[in-house]
Design a protein around this motif. Sequence first.
Motif, PDB file in Angstrom:
ATOM      1  N   ASP A 257       0.836  -1.111   0.075  1.00 14.07           N
ATOM      2  CA  ASP A 257       0.228  -0.158  -0.037  1.00 14.07           C
ATOM      3  C   ASP A 257       0.925   1.212  -0.024  1.00 14.07           C
ATOM      4  N   GLY A 258       0.244   2.395  -0.264  1.00 16.20           N
ATOM      5  CA  GLY A 258       1.029   3.655  -0.187  1.00 16.20           C
ATOM      6  C   GLY A 258       0.132   4.531  -1.351  1.00 16.20           C
ATOM      7  N   GLN A 259       0.779   5.594  -2.150  1.00 17.81           N
ATOM      8  CA  GLN A 259       0.035   6.406  -2.641  1.00 17.81           C
ATOM      9  C   GLN A 259       0.596   6.663  -3.995  1.00 17.81           C
ATOM     10  N   TYR A 260      -0.172   6.529  -5.145  1.00 18.19           N
ATOM     11  CA  TYR A 260       0.327   6.565  -6.550  1.00 18.19           C
ATOM     12  C   TYR A 260      -0.347   8.008  -7.172  1.00 18.19           C
ATOM     13  N   HIS A 261       0.518   8.570  -7.751  1.00 12.54           N
ATOM     14  CA  HIS A 261       0.047  10.032  -8.251  1.00 12.54           C
ATOM     15  C   HIS A 261      -0.874   9.845  -9.294  1.00 12.54           C
ATOM     16  N   HIS A 262      -0.773   8.767 -10.276  1.00 10.41           N
ATOM     17  CA  HIS A 262      -1.786   8.517 -11.380  1.00 10.41           C
ATOM     18  C   HIS A 262      -3.135   8.237 -10.939  1.00 10.41           C
ATOM     19  N   TYR A 263      -3.223   7.526  -9.579  1.00  7.54           N
ATOM     20  CA  TYR A 263      -4.644   7.083  -9.017  1.00  7.54           C
ATOM     21  C   TYR A 263      -5.065   8.160  -8.311  1.00  7.54           C
ATOM     22  N   LEU A 264      -4.178   9.047  -7.815  1.00  9.44           N
ATOM     23  CA  LEU A 264      -4.915  10.228  -7.193  1.00  9.44           C
ATOM     24  C   LEU A 264      -5.298  11.353  -8.120  1.00  9.44           C
ATOM     25  N   THR A 265      -4.616  11.537  -9.353  1.00 10.47           N
ATOM     26  CA  THR A 265      -5.384  12.438 -10.347  1.00 10.47           C
ATOM     27  C   THR A 265      -6.492  11.739 -11.120  1.00 10.47           C
TER      28      THR A 265
ATOM     29  N   MET B 214       9.660  14.199 -10.485  1.00 13.85           N
ATOM     30  CA  MET B 214       8.386  13.549 -10.014  1.00 13.85           C
ATOM     31  C   MET B 214       8.932  12.289  -9.550  1.00 13.85           C
ATOM     32  N   VAL B 215       8.206  11.966  -8.235  1.00  7.64           N
ATOM     33  CA  VAL B 215       8.343  10.362  -8.184  1.00  7.64           C
ATOM     34  C   VAL B 215       6.975   9.582  -8.348  1.00  7.64           C
ATOM     35  N   TRP B 216       6.967   8.305  -8.538  1.00  5.60           N
ATOM     36  CA  TRP B 216       5.822   7.399  -8.610  1.00  5.60           C
ATOM     37  C   TRP B 216       5.044   7.118  -7.694  1.00  5.60           C
ATOM     38  N   LYS B 217       5.504   6.611  -6.567  1.00  3.44           N
ATOM     39  CA  LYS B 217       4.995   6.123  -5.338  1.00  3.44           C
ATOM     40  C   LYS B 217       5.579   6.633  -3.970  1.00  3.44           C
ATOM     41  N   ILE B 218       4.633   7.145  -3.171  1.00  2.00           N
ATOM     42  CA  ILE B 218       5.096   7.482  -1.749  1.00  2.00           C
ATOM     43  C   ILE B 218       4.344   6.703  -0.680  1.00  2.00           C
TER      44      ILE B 218
END
Length: 361
Positions: free
Chosen positions: A121-129, A173-177
């Motif tokens: 689990d984490g956070q993806y930029h492309h999911y959030l947008t 940019m980074v891919w996953k945080i």
Amino acid sequence: MSQPDKMGRFIEAMKTVYGPFDELSSDNANDWIPPDNPGAGGHRGRYLWTDAFGVVNFITLFKETAKPKYLTLAKRLVETVHDTLGRTRDGAKRLDGATDEEPLVGGLRIGKLDAAGSDGDGQYHHYLTLWMFALNRLSVAAGERDYNDLGIQLARAIHPRFLVHCLSGGVKMVWKISMDMKSVLVPSEGHLDAATGYVVYKLLQETASKQGHRNGVLKQEITDYWNLMSRKGSLSPGTDMLDLGMGLWMCHIWQDEPWAIKFRSKALPKAEELLDGSSAMMQRSASRRLAFREFGTCVGVTCCDASEALQDRVEDLLAFWEKHMDSSDGDDDLKPISRVMYATGLVVGAFRRGYLEDDGV
């Protein structure tokens, strides 16, 4: 395939993820709780990418049927995602920095089944947008600016977390945080993350202006994304079916801008090659392909109003998966994401700019 037939298949595909929602009365829709079984396939039944498609698809159903209950279901799904993926995995508290008044300041978890590891689990930029886009479409469809404001809240919260200042003085940019947004988990840069950020943030800002408030609210963030996407080689379409399709979808939103025209002119020929019945990709057996990635191409091609010949290839691809989807994805975690994206491939609806009233085009 006729439009009524497509809508029937659209609904049936959505029901495999969200249960028999079409049987709900308008009153019952207000109390609907999105199921965690079958659910979206993620942690505690929620997966951000799948549910983003789910929200937009419910908006499409609302527009196609003129039944308000489908707009209610979209709202209920949004609430459930925020109360699940906007909290820690045990559900005990909201993500760091978030409150009941500002539920998205801590971002949103992906919804991966595992807490940690290479696919954790984490956070993806492309999911959030994509989730921001869903909130924006709900705001426009419902005529309620609070949903677009939530998208802006999320946009402002995650932006500085995905941009990293390099020792050379540049920015990448980074891919996953991490779930708490405090650390980088995957330092590589998502292929079209900057461009998608530009597209969606600009859409949020435009909608806010049309709703009569907050002019230029994301001006700096949009400038940052523009600078990143304008680097040499940053906007070349790839050959991955999902990446190519979502790239076409992304550029259709601002289709008259020079960068979008250029991207489309390069991407559509690639789509023609990939979707040709004699291509290496199309010759593979269903067991060696991923349905949801190919449905991404269907969505992008249709939103771009491609040629009739190319659209015929999309229809052929959908027909192929109608025969093989059950046997290829079985009961695994890909079934929900495949089903919601198949539905969108059939009827892109609210994914298409200009589909909703007062959309500005």
